[in-house]
Design a protein around this motif. Structure first.
Motif, short mmCIF file in Angstrom:
data_model
loop_
_atom_site.label_atom_id
_atom_site.label_comp_id
_atom_site.label_asym_id
_atom_site.label_seq_id
_atom_site.Cartn_x
_atom_site.Cartn_y
_atom_site.Cartn_z
N GLY A 180 39.85 42.61 45.69
CA GLY A 180 38.95 43.39 46.55
C GLY A 180 37.59 42.73 46.65
N VAL A 181 36.55 43.48 46.31
CA VAL A 181 35.17 42.98 46.36
C VAL A 181 34.56 43.18 44.98
CG1 VAL A 181 32.90 43.20 47.42
CG2 VAL A 181 34.95 43.53 48.80
N GLU A 182 34.15 42.09 44.36
CA GLU A 182 33.62 42.17 42.99
C GLU A 182 32.10 42.21 43.01
OE1 GLU A 182 35.32 40.05 39.38
OE2 GLU A 182 33.51 38.86 39.77
N ILE A 183 31.55 43.17 42.28
CA ILE A 183 30.11 43.28 42.08
C ILE A 183 29.82 42.73 40.69
CG2 ILE A 183 28.11 44.83 42.05
CD1 ILE A 183 29.87 46.86 43.58
N ALA A 184 29.39 41.50 40.63
CA ALA A 184 29.11 40.84 39.34
C ALA A 184 27.64 40.49 39.31
CB ALA A 184 29.98 39.61 39.17
N LEU A 185 26.81 41.42 38.86
CA LEU A 185 25.36 41.22 38.90
C LEU A 185 24.72 41.33 37.51
CD1 LEU A 185 24.45 43.28 42.09
CD2 LEU A 185 24.66 40.81 41.88
N SER A 186 25.53 41.27 36.47
CA SER A 186 25.02 41.38 35.10
C SER A 186 24.18 42.64 34.92
CB SER A 186 24.19 40.14 34.73
OG SER A 186 24.96 38.97 34.82
N ILE A 187 24.70 43.75 35.41
CA ILE A 187 24.02 45.03 35.30
C ILE A 187 24.86 45.96 34.44
CG2 ILE A 187 23.11 47.01 36.57
CD1 ILE A 187 22.90 45.19 39.00
N SER A 188 24.26 46.55 33.44
CA SER A 188 24.99 47.45 32.56
C SER A 188 25.16 48.82 33.22
CB SER A 188 24.23 47.62 31.24
OG SER A 188 23.02 48.33 31.45
N GLN A 189 26.10 49.60 32.71
CA GLN A 189 26.29 50.95 33.24
C GLN A 189 25.05 51.81 33.01
OE1 GLN A 189 29.90 53.02 32.33
NE2 GLN A 189 31.22 51.33 32.94
#
Length: 206
Positions: free
Chosen positions: A147-156
């Motif tokens: 799909g579309v990956e959101i990989a921004l090094s952001i924690s929950q």
């Protein structure tokens, strides 16, 4: 701008500046992505924006001489043009178009801030989470097989703080979205499996 500045590189995760620091430079992103966030007295950190190539950072402090209003860190490897505030001031006098372009940047950011404040911090937790995930996926997502990956090094926790909800509330929303087959989550990564389905859910919640 290029003639007035010097190029610098930052490794992924590097802190470029911290909120409250004195400011003497403006940064123009040439390559990579930069995360802008704000902290609170409680130690929470809410994401404000992700900036990519062609965007300018630090212009507010360069104009008014006050300290940095946000934390800025490299998401991946970043190359930036660093322009001293004094040189930028002279450039704006010599080339008024630069000052006008910066004013348009500020106006656009104010409009985006108003929009995000309404979408991310009003309504039930599920509505806020879906609105933020859609924004992140559409603006910063990378197409992958699933799909579309959101990989921004952001924690929950940072995502939850951005929406002004608790981490537990966000975890419940993500759990429900996983059950629906809309997203998959990992360490500092969220993959939107069904972008259209997530949009439809957001429209239904609106």
């Amino acid at each position: 701008m290029r003639s007035a500045g010097t190029r610098r590189r930052f490794a992924p995760g590097a802190v470029i500046w911290s909120q409250g620091e004195p400011s003497q430079h403006v940064f123009v992103v040439l390559a990579g992505r930069i995360r802008v966030s704000t902290g609170s007295v409680a130690g929470r950190e809410a994401m404000v924006a992700i900036c990519g190539p062609g965007e300018i950072l630090g212009e507010l402090s360069a104009v008014d001489g006050r300290t940095r209003s946000a934390n800025v860190a490299a998401v991946d490897e970043v190359e930036a043009l660093v322009v001293p505030a004094a040189r930028l001031d002279r450039l704006c006098e010599q080339q008024p178009r630069i000052a006008w372009a910066m004013l348009r940047v500020l106006a656009d950011r104010l409009r985006q801030s108003d929009r995000r404040r309404g979408e991310y911090t009003d309504g039930p937790a599920a509505h806020r989470a879906v609105a933020l995930l859609l924004d992140l996926a559409e603006q910063y997502g990378q197409p992958v097989a699933a799909g579309v990956e959101i990989a921004l090094s952001i924690s929950q926790q940072q995502l939850a703080d951005t929406m002004a909800i608790s981490r537990e509330s966000l975890a419940r929303v993500l759990r429900e979205l996983r059950k629906r087959g809309l997203v998959d989550t990992g360490r500092q990564r969220i993959t939107v499996l069904d972008l259209e389905g997530l949009r439809e859910l957001g429209e239904h919640q609106a």
